[in-house]
Design a protein around this motif. Structure first.
Motif, PDB file in Angstrom:
ATOM      1  N   ARG A   1       6.764  49.920  56.268  1.00 22.51           N
ATOM      2  CA  ARG A   1       7.427  48.849  57.012  1.00 22.51           C
ATOM      3  C   ARG A   1       6.908  47.459  56.663  1.00 22.51           C
ATOM      4  O   ARG A   1       7.525  46.456  57.040  1.00 22.51           O
ATOM      5  CB  ARG A   1       7.233  49.066  58.525  1.00 22.51           C
ATOM      6  CG  ARG A   1       8.046  50.166  59.162  1.00 22.51           C
ATOM      7  CD  ARG A   1       9.522  49.823  59.281  1.00 22.51           C
ATOM      8  NE  ARG A   1       9.811  48.600  59.981  1.00 22.51           N
ATOM      9  CZ  ARG A   1      10.071  48.514  61.288  1.00 22.51           C
ATOM     10  NH1 ARG A   1      10.028  49.600  62.033  1.00 22.51           N
ATOM     11  NH2 ARG A   1      10.384  47.370  61.832  1.00 22.51           N
TER      12      ARG A   1
ATOM     13  N   LEU B   1      15.550  52.463  58.102  1.00 19.65           N
ATOM     14  CA  LEU B   1      14.121  52.158  58.133  1.00 19.65           C
ATOM     15  C   LEU B   1      13.632  52.058  59.575  1.00 19.65           C
ATOM     16  O   LEU B   1      12.555  52.561  59.922  1.00 19.65           O
ATOM     17  CB  LEU B   1      13.851  50.846  57.390  1.00 19.65           C
ATOM     18  CG  LEU B   1      12.389  50.539  57.055  1.00 19.65           C
ATOM     19  CD1 LEU B   1      11.858  51.509  56.010  1.00 19.65           C
ATOM     20  CD2 LEU B   1      12.248  49.101  56.565  1.00 19.65           C
ATOM     21  N   LEU B   2      14.434  51.436  60.429  1.00 19.29           N
ATOM     22  CA  LEU B   2      14.064  51.301  61.838  1.00 19.29           C
ATOM     23  C   LEU B   2      13.989  52.657  62.521  1.00 19.29           C
ATOM     24  O   LEU B   2      13.119  52.895  63.367  1.00 19.29           O
ATOM     25  CB  LEU B   2      15.068  50.399  62.567  1.00 19.29           C
ATOM     26  CG  LEU B   2      15.139  48.939  62.107  1.00 19.29           C
ATOM     27  CD1 LEU B   2      16.235  48.206  62.853  1.00 19.29           C
ATOM     28  CD2 LEU B   2      13.805  48.243  62.338  1.00 19.29           C
TER      29      LEU B   2
ATOM     30  N   ILE C   1       2.911  52.923  63.730  1.00 21.55           N
ATOM     31  CA  ILE C   1       4.167  53.667  63.680  1.00 21.55           C
ATOM     32  C   ILE C   1       3.975  54.947  64.489  1.00 21.55           C
ATOM     33  O   ILE C   1       3.028  55.700  64.251  1.00 21.55           O
ATOM     34  CB  ILE C   1       4.565  54.020  62.225  1.00 21.55           C
ATOM     35  CG1 ILE C   1       4.796  52.750  61.402  1.00 21.55           C
ATOM     36  CG2 ILE C   1       5.823  54.889  62.225  1.00 21.55           C
ATOM     37  CD1 ILE C   1       5.940  51.896  61.871  1.00 21.55           C
TER      38      ILE C   1
ATOM     39  N   PHE D   1      10.003  43.305  62.103  1.00 19.92           N
ATOM     40  CA  PHE D   1       9.915  44.300  63.172  1.00 19.92           C
ATOM     41  C   PHE D   1      10.859  43.943  64.327  1.00 19.92           C
ATOM     42  O   PHE D   1      10.428  43.744  65.474  1.00 19.92           O
ATOM     43  CB  PHE D   1       8.469  44.401  63.675  1.00 19.92           C
ATOM     44  CG  PHE D   1       7.508  44.840  62.612  1.00 19.92           C
ATOM     45  CD1 PHE D   1       7.329  46.183  62.345  1.00 19.92           C
ATOM     46  CD2 PHE D   1       6.816  43.906  61.855  1.00 19.92           C
ATOM     47  CE1 PHE D   1       6.454  46.593  61.343  1.00 19.92           C
ATOM     48  CE2 PHE D   1       5.941  44.302  60.849  1.00 19.92           C
ATOM     49  CZ  PHE D   1       5.772  45.650  60.595  1.00 19.92           C
TER      50      PHE D   1
ATOM     51  N   VAL E   1      15.358  44.890  56.426  1.00 20.34           N
ATOM     52  CA  VAL E   1      15.050  45.965  57.363  1.00 20.34           C
ATOM     53  C   VAL E   1      16.358  46.666  57.700  1.00 20.34           C
ATOM     54  O   VAL E   1      17.211  46.121  58.404  1.00 20.34           O
ATOM     55  CB  VAL E   1      14.392  45.415  58.648  1.00 20.34           C
ATOM     56  CG1 VAL E   1      13.997  46.562  59.576  1.00 20.34           C
ATOM     57  CG2 VAL E   1      13.181  44.567  58.293  1.00 20.34           C
TER      58      VAL E   1
ATOM     59  N   ARG F   1       8.603  44.140  53.870  1.00 22.68           N
ATOM     60  CA  ARG F   1       9.980  44.439  53.498  1.00 22.68           C
ATOM     61  C   ARG F   1      10.846  43.197  53.688  1.00 22.68           C
ATOM     62  O   ARG F   1      10.831  42.566  54.743  1.00 22.68           O
ATOM     63  CB  ARG F   1      10.534  45.578  54.360  1.00 22.68           C
ATOM     64  CG  ARG F   1       9.906  46.940  54.089  1.00 22.68           C
ATOM     65  CD  ARG F   1      10.291  47.450  52.711  1.00 22.68           C
ATOM     66  NE  ARG F   1       9.831  48.814  52.484  1.00 22.68           N
ATOM     67  CZ  ARG F   1      10.625  49.847  52.288  1.00 22.68           C
ATOM     68  NH1 ARG F   1      11.936  49.675  52.281  1.00 22.68           N
ATOM     69  NH2 ARG F   1      10.131  51.048  52.085  1.00 22.68           N
TER      70      ARG F   1
ATOM     71  N   ALA G   1       8.431  51.102  65.130  1.00 20.05           N
ATOM     72  CA  ALA G   1       7.229  50.289  65.359  1.00 20.05           C
ATOM     73  C   ALA G   1       6.767  50.403  66.802  1.00 20.05           C
ATOM     74  O   ALA G   1       7.564  50.593  67.729  1.00 20.05           O
ATOM     75  CB  ALA G   1       7.516  48.831  65.007  1.00 20.05           C
TER      76      ALA G   1
END
Length: 547
Positions: free
Chosen positions: A297, A307-308, A282, A263, A303, A300, A313
């Motif tokens: 998320r 995805l971000l 999320i 994260f 990252v 993983r 997050a």
């Protein structure tokens, strides 16, 4: 190693908590450093070995025994370590028994190519119990009925005035073999201090209200505050300063595992020294997403920027443990909450916000809010609420699960009546019982007739007495075998219906039914219901649409 093996065996066969505690305390008192420290590391799950895996163990035993015989034996015993320990053909050489410290050092230092030979040498030198303990150590699944908390309590018992919570508070700044910890509890050294500027603080946990016989009486003991219980994962964000003044921020799971690597978008959310306890969620367009979205998320290895961007997050804070450099865990919750409000307001980020409190005057008001969060102030986030939390206003932040201070009152689970289709033996103490169950619901077949489609698996939720009943049913009604799995009678008029409770559903391409259950467990056995009256797959589809 033999002394450690004897401890594990006695713990595995001892059902009483206090007796287990005495066994571990006596072991830690009688065994010298560093051997007892390595044992403590093994009991608390603090050890991992990169090259030693269950596949290596299987390969070694199948080189020495008939693979078919091993497969049949493993199916019968149900535990890899126990099966291999009993079947290993080596003759014990008492004068070459390695110590626990020697084995741990060897597992860390030996290369992957040399490890099979070294492991074989150890297995040849040990007796059956020693081999079993060694293989348990390698696989990392002790399954002896002794938790990490109980092991730390046994360490605390070595001292005259050391409470288990004090051991918890210093634990995450220590590394095996814990010589400074043992010196402190035995009065031979100072209390260990962590030099980490952003350490983990052991989490305080809540008691489930359904586990309290008379929860109304329990809650009447003090002034309680209520807030929503969010359907995310519990985290702790800690920020501190290095010697040069630079800020260090770490994100921990509830058990103290550092997870910031997964994260990185939260890395710059904390500009103040302190430690927040909260829920990882999320958020999309200001709305909390379901746990199913959060799972995209979790765990993983890589990252990506996409995805971000797609799964941003967020932390919803509900407690403050450290304010600046001041540890405030001993302050009452009401005061910590006010300081949390001020702390979050100083953070220049939209990645952290404050968990909303739930207003209530009576317990009926709280029950109504739990049943309908949307009308009680949760608004658009209502679907991500899984219940309410209750915290005594005067409660300090205490590690573990202290009685009477925090409660969690989760929303009622979904239930479905499903037919038992397959069963498999469990592990550890359950290795002799068929305790893992696959169940299904009715759906139209290709030729128009109804067929059972597997919809989930469950291995908990039942009592010991119910386990015996289920195991007996499986043995009496087996129709086929597929390796360690038994197929049982599952017809319209013959079979067993289980009421399955679960927290939610999601679409799944990996399951034949097209749906996956979250936290399924056996709620009760429906001896009164014939299989033909079990639920259909359409029922799950309807629940999925509603949720």
């Amino acid at each position: 190693m033999n002394r450690f093996a004897d401890l594990l065996e006695r713990l595995a066969y001892e059902p009483r908590r206090n007796a287990k505690l005495r066994l571990m305390t006596d072991y830690f008192r009688e065994v010298p450093d560093p051997e007892r420290g390595w044992a403590l590391a093994a009991l608390t799950g603090a050890l991992s070995f990169r090259n030693a895996k269950p596949g290596l163990i299987r390969a070694l035993i199948m080189e020495r025994t008939d693979p078919v015989l091993f497969g049949l034996s493993y199916d019968y015993v149900g535990d890899l370590a126990e099966t291999v320990a009993l079947m290993w053909p080596g003759e014990t050489r008492a004068n070459s028994v390695p110590t626990l410290g020697d084995i741990i050092a060897g597992l860390h230092e030996t290369s992957k190519s040399d490890l099979p030979k070294r492991l074989s040498t150890w297995l040849d030198a040990l007796d059956e119990t020693g081999r079993w303990a060694l293989l348990k150590l390698i696989t990392g699944s002790m399954r002896i009925g002794a938790s990490a908390r109980l092991a730390k309590t046994a360490v605390a018992a070595l001292g005259e005035e050391i409470a288990p919570n004090e051991v918890e508070l210093v634990w995450h700044g220590l590394t095996p073999p814990y010589e400074s910890l043992f010196a402190w509890v035995e009065g031979l050294g100072p209390k260990p201090l962590s030099e980490d500027p952003a350490p983990f603080r052991p989490a305080m946990l809540a008691t489930a209200l359904e586990d309290v016989t008379d929860w109304a009486e329990a809650l009447s003991a003090g002034d309680f505050r209520a807030e929503w219980k969010w359907d995310g994962i519990r985290v702790q964000a800690a920020t501190g300063s290095n010697a040069d003044g630079t800020l260090v921020t770490r994100l921990y799971s509830r058990t103290g595992e550092e997870i910031f690597g997964a994260f990185p978008d939260l890395l710059h959310a904390f500009s103040e020294e302190g430690a927040i306890d909260g829920e990882l969620l999320i958020l999309r367009e200001g709305r909390v997403q379901s746990f199913n979205v959060l799972q995209q998320r979790l765990n993983r290895k890589a990252v990506t920027p996409k995805l971000l961007a797609d799964f941003p997050a967020h932390i919803r804070a509900y407690d403050l443990l450290v304010d600046g450099r001041e540890d405030i865990r001993d302050l009452p919750f009401s005061e910590r909450r006010q300081r949390l409000v001020n702390f979050v307001s100083r953070l220049d980020t939209d990645r952290v916000d404050l968990s909303q409190e739930v207003a209530f005057s009576t317990w009926d008001d709280l029950a109504a809010a739990r049943a309908d969060p949307a009308s009680a102030g949760a608004g658009d986030d209502a679907e991500a609420v899984e219940g309410v939390m209750l915290k005594r206003a005067d409660s300090a932040y205490v590690p573990g699960r202290p009685k009477g201070l925090w409660f969690k009152w989760k929303r009622d689970p979904f239930t479905v009546d499903a037919v038992l289709m397959y069963a498999q033996r469990g592990h550890g103490k359950r290795s002799s019982y068929y305790s893992d169950y696959t169940f299904g619901c009715w759906a139209p077949g290709e030729e128009g007739e109804d067929v059972l489609v597997p919809v989930g698996k469950a291995y908990f939720g039942f009592t010991d007495e119910e386990l015996l009943q289920l195991d007996r049913f499986v043995r009496k009604n087996t129709t086929d075998r597929f390796g360690p799995v038994r197929a049982v009678t599952a017809e319209a008029d013959h079979g067993l219906v289980l009421e399955i409770a679960f927290e939610g559903l999601q679409r799944s391409t990996r399951h034949k039914s097209g749906v996956a259950m979250r936290f399924p467990r056996v709620h009760r056995i429906r001896w009164d219901k014939p299989p033909r009256e079990a639920d259909r797959l359409d029922h799950l589809e309807a629940l999925l649409r509603e949720s």
